[in-house]
Design a protein around this motif. Structure first.
Motif, PDB file in Angstrom:
ATOM      1  N   GLN A   1       0.819  -1.211   0.000  1.00 24.16           N
ATOM      2  CA  GLN A   1       0.000   0.000   0.000  1.00 24.16           C
ATOM      3  C   GLN A   1       0.856   1.265   0.000  1.00 24.16           C
ATOM      4  N   THR A   2       2.012   1.221   0.645  1.00 21.28           N
ATOM      5  CA  THR A   2       2.853   2.415   0.787  1.00 21.28           C
ATOM      6  C   THR A   2       4.073   2.395  -0.141  1.00 21.28           C
ATOM      7  N   LEU A   3       4.121   1.429  -1.044  1.00 19.43           N
ATOM      8  CA  LEU A   3       5.310   1.251  -1.877  1.00 19.43           C
ATOM      9  C   LEU A   3       5.658   2.506  -2.687  1.00 19.43           C
ATOM     10  N   SER A   4       4.683   3.120  -3.311  1.00 20.15           N
ATOM     11  CA  SER A   4       4.966   4.294  -4.138  1.00 20.15           C
ATOM     12  C   SER A   4       5.564   5.425  -3.304  1.00 20.15           C
ATOM     13  N   ASP A   5       4.966   5.720  -2.147  1.00 20.67           N
ATOM     14  CA  ASP A   5       5.501   6.786  -1.287  1.00 20.67           C
ATOM     15  C   ASP A   5       6.892   6.434  -0.782  1.00 20.67           C
ATOM     16  N   PHE A   6       7.099   5.166  -0.410  1.00 17.13           N
ATOM     17  CA  PHE A   6       8.410   4.747   0.080  1.00 17.13           C
ATOM     18  C   PHE A   6       9.467   4.937  -1.014  1.00 17.13           C
ATOM     19  N   GLN A   7       9.164   4.450  -2.229  1.00 16.09           N
ATOM     20  CA  GLN A   7      10.133   4.555  -3.323  1.00 16.09           C
ATOM     21  C   GLN A   7      10.424   6.014  -3.680  1.00 16.09           C
ATOM     22  N   GLN A   8       9.403   6.847  -3.659  1.00 12.27           N
ATOM     23  CA  GLN A   8       9.624   8.263  -3.945  1.00 12.27           C
ATOM     24  C   GLN A   8      10.457   8.914  -2.838  1.00 12.27           C
ATOM     25  N   GLY A   9      10.263   8.464  -1.601  1.00 15.18           N
ATOM     26  CA  GLY A   9      11.080   8.961  -0.499  1.00 15.18           C
ATOM     27  C   GLY A   9      12.531   8.559  -0.652  1.00 15.18           C
ATOM     28  N   VAL A  10      12.785   7.314  -1.028  1.00 15.05           N
ATOM     29  CA  VAL A  10      14.158   6.846  -1.242  1.00 15.05           C
ATOM     30  C   VAL A  10      14.804   7.640  -2.378  1.00 15.05           C
ATOM     31  N   GLU A  11      14.068   7.839  -3.454  1.00 17.65           N
ATOM     32  CA  GLU A  11      14.617   8.590  -4.591  1.00 17.65           C
ATOM     33  C   GLU A  11      14.948  10.031  -4.180  1.00 17.65           C
ATOM     34  N   ALA A  12      14.043  10.670  -3.457  1.00 18.19           N
ATOM     35  CA  ALA A  12      14.289  12.047  -3.007  1.00 18.19           C
ATOM     36  C   ALA A  12      15.490  12.097  -2.067  1.00 18.19           C
ATOM     37  N   TYR A  13      15.587  11.131  -1.168  1.00 18.42           N
ATOM     38  CA  TYR A  13      16.717  11.069  -0.237  1.00 18.42           C
ATOM     39  C   TYR A  13      18.031  10.942  -1.002  1.00 18.42           C
ATOM     40  N   CYS A  14      18.081  10.024  -1.942  1.00 21.84           N
ATOM     41  CA  CYS A  14      19.312   9.782  -2.706  1.00 21.84           C
ATOM     42  C   CYS A  14      19.718  11.002  -3.527  1.00 21.84           C
ATOM     43  N   GLN A  15      18.746  11.808  -3.928  1.00 19.04           N
ATOM     44  CA  GLN A  15      19.030  13.008  -4.703  1.00 19.04           C
ATOM     45  C   GLN A  15      19.300  14.228  -3.815  1.00 19.04           C
ATOM     46  N   GLY A  16      19.202  14.042  -2.498  1.00 18.87           N
ATOM     47  CA  GLY A  16      19.480  15.143  -1.585  1.00 18.87           C
ATOM     48  C   GLY A  16      18.312  16.081  -1.361  1.00 18.87           C
ATOM     49  N   HIS A  17      17.110  15.659  -1.731  1.00 14.80           N
ATOM     50  CA  HIS A  17      15.903  16.462  -1.515  1.00 14.80           C
ATOM     51  C   HIS A  17      15.270  16.018  -0.186  1.00 14.80           C
ATOM     52  N   PHE A  18      15.883  16.446   0.899  1.00 14.25           N
ATOM     53  CA  PHE A  18      15.554  15.896   2.210  1.00 14.25           C
ATOM     54  C   PHE A  18      14.164  16.271   2.709  1.00 14.25           C
TER      55      PHE A  18
ATOM     56  N   ASP B   1       7.287   0.207  10.174  1.00 20.38           N
ATOM     57  CA  ASP B   1       8.145   0.039   8.995  1.00 20.38           C
ATOM     58  C   ASP B   1       9.556   0.515   9.349  1.00 20.38           C
ATOM     59  N   GLN B   2      10.430  -0.433   9.679  1.00 21.06           N
ATOM     60  CA  GLN B   2      11.773  -0.088  10.152  1.00 21.06           C
ATOM     61  C   GLN B   2      12.636   0.619   9.108  1.00 21.06           C
ATOM     62  N   PRO B   3      12.655   0.192   7.836  1.00 20.52           N
ATOM     63  CA  PRO B   3      13.442   0.953   6.872  1.00 20.52           C
ATOM     64  C   PRO B   3      12.942   2.399   6.726  1.00 20.52           C
ATOM     65  N   ALA B   4      11.637   2.601   6.730  1.00 15.92           N
ATOM     66  CA  ALA B   4      11.099   3.965   6.638  1.00 15.92           C
ATOM     67  C   ALA B   4      11.489   4.776   7.875  1.00 15.92           C
ATOM     68  N   GLN B   5      11.470   4.135   9.059  1.00 17.49           N
ATOM     69  CA  GLN B   5      11.891   4.822  10.275  1.00 17.49           C
ATOM     70  C   GLN B   5      13.352   5.255  10.172  1.00 17.49           C
ATOM     71  N   ARG B   6      14.186   4.363   9.675  1.00 15.60           N
ATOM     72  CA  ARG B   6      15.617   4.690   9.564  1.00 15.60           C
ATOM     73  C   ARG B   6      15.855   5.816   8.556  1.00 15.60           C
ATOM     74  N   PHE B   7      15.177   5.723   7.413  1.00 12.38           N
ATOM     75  CA  PHE B   7      15.315   6.798   6.426  1.00 12.38           C
ATOM     76  C   PHE B   7      14.825   8.129   6.997  1.00 12.38           C
TER      77      PHE B   7
END
Length: 102
Positions: A37-54, A71-77
């Motif tokens: 259910q949250t995959l799209s938001d999670f992936q967009q968050g990872v992409e933004a993080y990797c690009q420095g858009h914190f 969601d432990q990976p989301a918590q860590r990110f």
């Protein structure tokens, strides 16, 4: 397999980054459903993080955690994103994780 991309990492003994993925199939069905259910938001968050858009990344991870607080990976990110917002990213930051231990 139900996978989530967690970014890229350089592991000990290597110089080139490799993709890191989480396999959600080992989670309980309820957790798998929430991750789907949250995959799209999670992936967009990872992409933004990797690009420095914190700030953008933070909003995506907060959205994920509002629906799936365990969601432990989301918590860590989210924690690392907030650290970058509060203190700035490390001077050698590239969005790639570096692991020095096996």
């Amino acid at each position: 397999y139900q996978l989530r991309f967690l970014g890229e990492a350089v592991v000990k003994g290597r110089t080139e980054p490799i993709g890191i993925y989480e396999v959600a199939d080992v989670d309980a069905e309820g957790d798998r459903a929430l991750k789907r259910q949250t995959l799209s938001d999670f992936q967009q968050g990872v992409e933004a993080y990797c690009q420095g858009h914190f700030a953008t990344a933070k909003a995506y991870f907060e959205t994920v955690l509002a629906l799936h607080p365990q969601d432990q990976p989301a918590q860590r990110f989210l924690t690392q994103t907030q650290d970058c917002l509060d203190f700035g990213p490390p001077s050698d930051w590239t969005g790639v994780w570096h692991f020095t231990l096996k």
